[in-house]
Design an enzyme around this catalytic site. Sequence first.
Site, mmCIF file in Angstrom:
data_model
loop_
_atom_site.group_PDB
_atom_site.id
_atom_site.type_symbol
_atom_site.label_atom_id
_atom_site.label_comp_id
_atom_site.label_asym_id
_atom_site.label_seq_id
_atom_site.Cartn_x
_atom_site.Cartn_y
_atom_site.Cartn_z
ATOM 1 N N GLY A 77 1.245 -1.118 -0.059
ATOM 2 C CA GLY A 77 0.003 0.043 -0.270
ATOM 3 C C GLY A 77 1.036 1.205 -0.040
ATOM 4 C CE LYS A 120 -5.215 -7.472 -6.208
ATOM 5 N NZ LYS A 120 -6.160 -6.759 -6.636
ATOM 6 N NE ARG A 144 -0.163 -22.349 -15.107
ATOM 7 C CZ ARG A 144 0.507 -22.075 -14.057
ATOM 8 N NH1 ARG A 144 0.429 -23.464 -12.927
ATOM 9 N NH2 ARG A 144 1.297 -21.660 -13.757
ATOM 10 C CG ASP A 160 4.256 -7.231 6.562
ATOM 11 O OD1 ASP A 160 3.938 -6.706 6.334
ATOM 12 O OD2 ASP A 160 3.524 -7.486 7.919
ATOM 13 N N GLY A 161 5.882 -7.633 4.255
ATOM 14 C CA GLY A 161 5.753 -8.171 2.999
ATOM 15 C C GLY A 161 6.304 -8.059 2.155
ATOM 16 C CB THR A 188 3.321 -0.354 6.847
ATOM 17 O OG1 THR A 188 2.141 0.159 7.517
ATOM 18 C CG2 THR A 188 4.188 0.260 8.177
ATOM 19 C CG ASP A 235 -1.481 -0.429 9.026
ATOM 20 O OD1 ASP A 235 -2.299 0.038 9.152
ATOM 21 O OD2 ASP A 235 -1.371 -1.229 9.124
ATOM 22 C CG ASP A 272 2.133 -3.138 11.012
ATOM 23 O OD1 ASP A 272 2.827 -2.791 9.928
ATOM 24 O OD2 ASP A 272 1.692 -4.244 10.875
ATOM 25 N NE ARG A 298 -27.051 13.615 14.700
ATOM 26 C CZ ARG A 298 -26.666 13.811 14.066
ATOM 27 N NH1 ARG A 298 -25.937 14.475 13.136
ATOM 28 N NH2 ARG A 298 -28.059 13.869 13.202
ATOM 29 C CG MET A 340 -6.343 2.601 6.972
ATOM 30 S SD MET A 340 -5.440 2.257 5.418
ATOM 31 C CE MET A 340 -6.707 1.830 4.102
ATOM 32 N NE ARG A 356 -4.442 -5.683 6.613
ATOM 33 C CZ ARG A 356 -5.846 -6.272 5.686
ATOM 34 N NH1 ARG A 356 -6.124 -7.448 5.930
ATOM 35 N NH2 ARG A 356 -6.495 -6.136 4.897
ATOM 36 C CD GLU A 373 -7.930 -1.184 8.505
ATOM 37 O OE1 GLU A 373 -8.635 -1.853 7.497
ATOM 38 O OE2 GLU A 373 -6.763 -1.457 8.034
ATOM 39 C CD GLN A 397 -6.664 6.444 8.098
ATOM 40 O OE1 GLN A 397 -6.683 5.796 9.489
ATOM 41 N NE2 GLN A 397 -7.847 5.823 7.759
ATOM 42 N NE ARG A 398 -2.627 3.292 1.512
ATOM 43 C CZ ARG A 398 -3.133 1.855 0.954
ATOM 44 N NH1 ARG A 398 -3.886 1.133 1.994
ATOM 45 N NH2 ARG A 398 -3.426 1.439 -0.215
HETATM 46 O O1 F6P Z 1 -0.709 -1.614 5.499
HETATM 47 C C1 F6P Z 1 -1.677 -0.186 5.436
HETATM 48 C C2 F6P Z 1 -3.067 -1.057 5.067
HETATM 49 O O2 F6P Z 1 -3.250 0.940 4.551
HETATM 50 C C3 F6P Z 1 -3.884 -1.422 6.565
HETATM 51 O O3 F6P Z 1 -3.871 -0.898 7.483
HETATM 52 C C4 F6P Z 1 -5.102 -1.610 5.684
HETATM 53 O O4 F6P Z 1 -6.250 -2.715 6.127
HETATM 54 C C5 F6P Z 1 -4.571 -1.872 3.862
HETATM 55 O O5 F6P Z 1 -3.631 -1.309 3.767
HETATM 56 C C6 F6P Z 1 -5.627 -1.347 2.688
HETATM 57 O O6 F6P Z 1 -5.360 -2.069 1.492
HETATM 58 P P1 F6P Z 1 -5.534 -1.702 0.422
HETATM 59 O O7 F6P Z 1 -5.199 -0.304 0.008
HETATM 60 O O8 F6P Z 1 -5.773 -2.471 -0.542
HETATM 61 O O9 F6P Z 1 -7.493 -0.907 0.713
#
Ligand code: F6P
Length: 369
Positions: free
Chosen positions: A13, A82, A92, A123-124, A146, A148, A150, A183, A190, A192, A243, A294-295
């Site tokens: 991401g 991906k 296939r 991490d991936g 990231t 996150d 993390d 309210r 975000m 995960r 989330e 947020q991204r």
């Molecule tokens: O890993 C970062 C993150 O922003 C997570 O917090 C969130 O679950 C994920 O990416 C969302 O990914 P995508 O862009 O595939 O929806």
Amino acid sequence: MDIKRIGIMTGGGDCPGLNPVIRAAVTTAIRVYGWEVLGIEDAFSGMIDLDYRSPHGNQWLTVDTVHDILDRGGTILGTSNKSDPFHYVVERDGEKVETDIFDQVLDNFRKVGLDALISIGGDGSMRIARQAMARGLTRIVGVPKTIDNDLGATDYTFGFDSAVQVATEAIDRLRDTAESHDRVILVEVMGRDAGWIALHAGIAGGAQAILIPEIPYRLAPIADHIRQRRLDGHPYSIVVVAEGAKPGGGEVSTLGPRELGAMRRLFGAAARVAEGLGNLIELDIRFTVLGHVQRGGSPSNFDRILGTRFGEEAVHLLARGDFGKMVALRGTKIVAVPLDEAASQQKLVDPGGQIVRAARSLGIVFGDE
Ligand code: F6P
């Protein structure tokens, strides 16, 4: 063998701060070492297929190409979650299957004449980098990103500070309207597996409750807190929900089954809490999902500086032959840690730690009271 040409890619991401890393790495590689730098499009996609998106795919970068990208969100290289060459999804016999096409990446790497690679990712991406080394692409260094925050091997990843800023500003705005209408407003952010964004933004934004993946919640204590606030003359509340937050004994909220080659999509954490709270309290409840807001956007000063320091150091690691490492922030110093360590340690919020205690001391509830 001396390094003359390097590749640089961003994977997973996106997040604010990627462009400052690219700018610093490219500029250092060219100005300090006289190397050529290939910007690889969409993570490994541009190495799996050298014609990927041509002529707008892989590009040789210059100091001029990157000089004005410091304040831009996203990544000029594009990114993908991906394009894992070890689990690449192909069709296939009409069916999608995961396959290992890393040999193709190695061939293409040699075809272009790249001597080394800077892989910027989470991490991936660090796991993929480690596997790539084991399969012959030995000259790699990693740069952690990231929102996150993390990754265990670094105190901070860039992107996190910018995301917290966005979430905090949203909470500030939502508090105004929550207070005006008496309210309860839930804000889904975000996070995960780790509740860092929720925790930091919740504290910075003065939220009344924070629900994070590391502390499974019950609705009763949150409802009690909201009711008590009403009795105390504050008939509004802000609840920040990560989330990945889940009820005690329950699961995270997701959308559909996991797609092949992708992460499960989290969805509906705040809506679920809103529905549950609606059965327990009289107040009007609304929720807002911040999602990918947020991204995006311009990186914060902190992320620009961290990204710049990471990108510059990554190039020096390559020059020193210090391969198989990831740059990391420890305290105020930029250090290099083995990719093995980088890929294996996740950094989660410690429910017994000082920052959670500080929040509790201020009266913020986590739903486990
Ligand atoms: O890993 C970062 C993150 O922003 C997570 O917090 C969130 O679950 C994920 O990416 C969302 O990914 P995508 O862009 O595939 O929806």
